[in-house]
Design a protein around this motif. Sequence first.
Motif, PDB file in Angstrom:
ATOM      1  N   UNK A 467       0.879  -1.170   0.000  1.00  0.00           N
ATOM      2  CA  UNK A 467       0.000   0.000   0.000  1.00  0.00           C
ATOM      3  C   UNK A 467       0.916   1.218   0.000  1.00  0.00           C
ATOM      4  N   UNK A 468       0.995   1.907  -1.149  1.00  0.00           N
ATOM      5  CA  UNK A 468       1.970   2.990  -1.283  1.00  0.00           C
ATOM      6  C   UNK A 468       1.651   4.159  -0.353  1.00  0.00           C
ATOM      7  N   UNK A 469       0.379   4.459  -0.191  1.00  0.00           N
ATOM      8  CA  UNK A 469       0.002   5.538   0.720  1.00  0.00           C
ATOM      9  C   UNK A 469       0.430   5.248   2.139  1.00  0.00           C
ATOM     10  N   UNK A 470       0.198   4.014   2.601  1.00  0.00           N
ATOM     11  CA  UNK A 470       0.609   3.628   3.958  1.00  0.00           C
ATOM     12  C   UNK A 470       2.130   3.629   4.081  1.00  0.00           C
ATOM     13  N   UNK A 471       2.818   3.209   3.014  1.00  0.00           N
ATOM     14  CA  UNK A 471       4.277   3.216   3.035  1.00  0.00           C
ATOM     15  C   UNK A 471       4.812   4.630   3.237  1.00  0.00           C
ATOM     16  N   UNK A 472       4.241   5.602   2.516  1.00  0.00           N
ATOM     17  CA  UNK A 472       4.710   6.986   2.665  1.00  0.00           C
ATOM     18  C   UNK A 472       4.494   7.492   4.084  1.00  0.00           C
ATOM     19  N   UNK A 473       3.388   7.095   4.698  1.00  0.00           N
ATOM     20  CA  UNK A 473       3.145   7.514   6.081  1.00  0.00           C
ATOM     21  C   UNK A 473       4.236   6.988   7.020  1.00  0.00           C
ATOM     22  N   UNK A 474       4.672   5.752   6.807  1.00  0.00           N
ATOM     23  CA  UNK A 474       5.750   5.215   7.656  1.00  0.00           C
ATOM     24  C   UNK A 474       7.045   5.988   7.449  1.00  0.00           C
ATOM     25  N   UNK A 475       7.288   6.459   6.232  1.00  0.00           N
ATOM     26  CA  UNK A 475       8.504   7.209   5.949  1.00  0.00           C
ATOM     27  C   UNK A 475       8.485   8.580   6.625  1.00  0.00           C
ATOM     28  N   UNK A 476       7.324   9.246   6.636  1.00  0.00           N
ATOM     29  CA  UNK A 476       7.218  10.536   7.320  1.00  0.00           C
ATOM     30  C   UNK A 476       7.414  10.374   8.827  1.00  0.00           C
ATOM     31  N   UNK A 477       6.881   9.286   9.387  1.00  0.00           N
ATOM     32  CA  UNK A 477       7.073   9.039  10.819  1.00  0.00           C
ATOM     33  C   UNK A 477       8.538   8.727  11.129  1.00  0.00           C
ATOM     34  N   UNK A 478       9.168   7.963  10.242  1.00  0.00           N
ATOM     35  CA  UNK A 478      10.585   7.646  10.423  1.00  0.00           C
ATOM     36  C   UNK A 478      11.422   8.919  10.355  1.00  0.00           C
ATOM     37  N   UNK A 479      11.092   9.809   9.428  1.00  0.00           N
ATOM     38  CA  UNK A 479      11.787  11.085   9.306  1.00  0.00           C
ATOM     39  C   UNK A 479      11.637  11.895  10.589  1.00  0.00           C
TER      40      UNK A 479
END
Length: 511
Positions: A467-479
Amino acid sequence: MAKVIMIQGTMSNAGKSLLTAGLCRILKQDGYRVAPFKSQNMALNSYITEEGLEMGRAQVMQAEAAGIEPSVLMNPILLKPTNDVGSQVIVNGEVIGNMSAKDYFAYKRQLIPDIRKAFHELEKQADVIVVEGAGSPAEINLKENDIVNMGLADMLDSPVLLVGDIDRGGVFAQLLGTLMLLEEHEKARVKGLIINKFRGDPFILEPGIAMLEEKSGVPVIGVVPYMDISVEDEDSLTTRFDTRKEAQIDIAVIRFPRISNFTDFSVFEQINGVSVRYVDSVSQLHRPDMIILPGSKNTMGDLKWMRQNGLEAAIKKRNGESVIFGICGGYQMLGCTVSDPNAVEEGGTMHGMELLPVETELETQKIRTRVEGTFEKVSGVFSGLSGRKIRGYEIHMGVSKAAEGCSPLCTLTNVLDGRNKEDGVAGETVYGTYVHGIFDEGEIASVMVSALAQRKGLSVENGLTMDYGAFKETQYDKLADTLRKHLDMDGIYRILNGGTYDKRSIDKVEN
């Protein structure tokens, strides 16, 4: 009135966009209504808002990090380079014309009311606005009538955090040299320094940091490590173009001189066993499973470039062995002719690649709209896309007509006016569409990769559940997690609230 903090850099690609996104995410997590802002962006990666207005993708990424809908208020001026000395000028999401660099430099002060209006409208929606500068405030040839760095900081009465890139070397000289070239009132706005993209133990930097603080009189507010985070970056200096490694499923994207919206293909980079390479010569093409012709700011010029360097012939030779997919300008190139009666680009008419039975005529009015719909009954390699839902947007300066009897790729509804239409063409191994972002929805990218793997007798693990949208959310949280660890957020909050950052006595700000 919203509180404001501004991120400026010692150079392009120092990390301003990423740090702005990270601060937006942190502030969102801490309960603030936060929005990004960049008065002027120069980029070929753009996006269409719900209102049908055009803005830079970097501010879209930052809006996603802030958890809000992208708005043209976040990027009132967008410059899209058309050649080495000129750009299409977009103000408040609308094209006002093409200008040379010299003409725009003389004109830009007239845009200050537009910048002020956009910012003040954004203030009504946010508690905090994180502002991103452009390039460097020490570009002394551009300081006159500046509307994007210190000139903007003065306009907004904003404190500034100055970012230096240690990965490219000379970070102490970058930061000190930038401060030395600022006027005293500009230097007074710089409340903290950030050393970005550090690899190693920060302990070894301590003597340099102490000297930097002594000579500059400005405290270092953090040393941020080089981060393995996948978010959309600025198009001018992206490192994505450097990838050369080939995986089980290899996708080659043609890197036109005026390539635009290559963010369309970021989703493929997240699927295990897939490589996305950007190629600009026949020697780099090799034998990819799929060749993508991306968007272009100059369809005719980039087609001519591809014809002259042999890539057109090489791609046509690969047809059948490689799947070929065109998006927007790339779709136009795959057709039989591209006509330009109004000299929007090159003027005249030129033959296309003749891989799709399509005729394109460039028009003076830019089409800008959000769309949603479904794939038709798709033939050939990507038959598994049939019936799947689509969402995306269109940005193009022409209309393409397919020959009678051709199979459209999809049926779309214009989100702005509710009108329906057919779009694109589906062949057995060649496909084209005007829709940007078409691969991001649901499992579309995964289905395509699985189809390419099946042709080779391979399987790609973990593709179908992505799920690309969910993946991007994990990246923003990691950032955000990384920045919380390596920046003094108490100090940043103190600066944001009008205080002075002092390492010796920092009061925790209650959030």
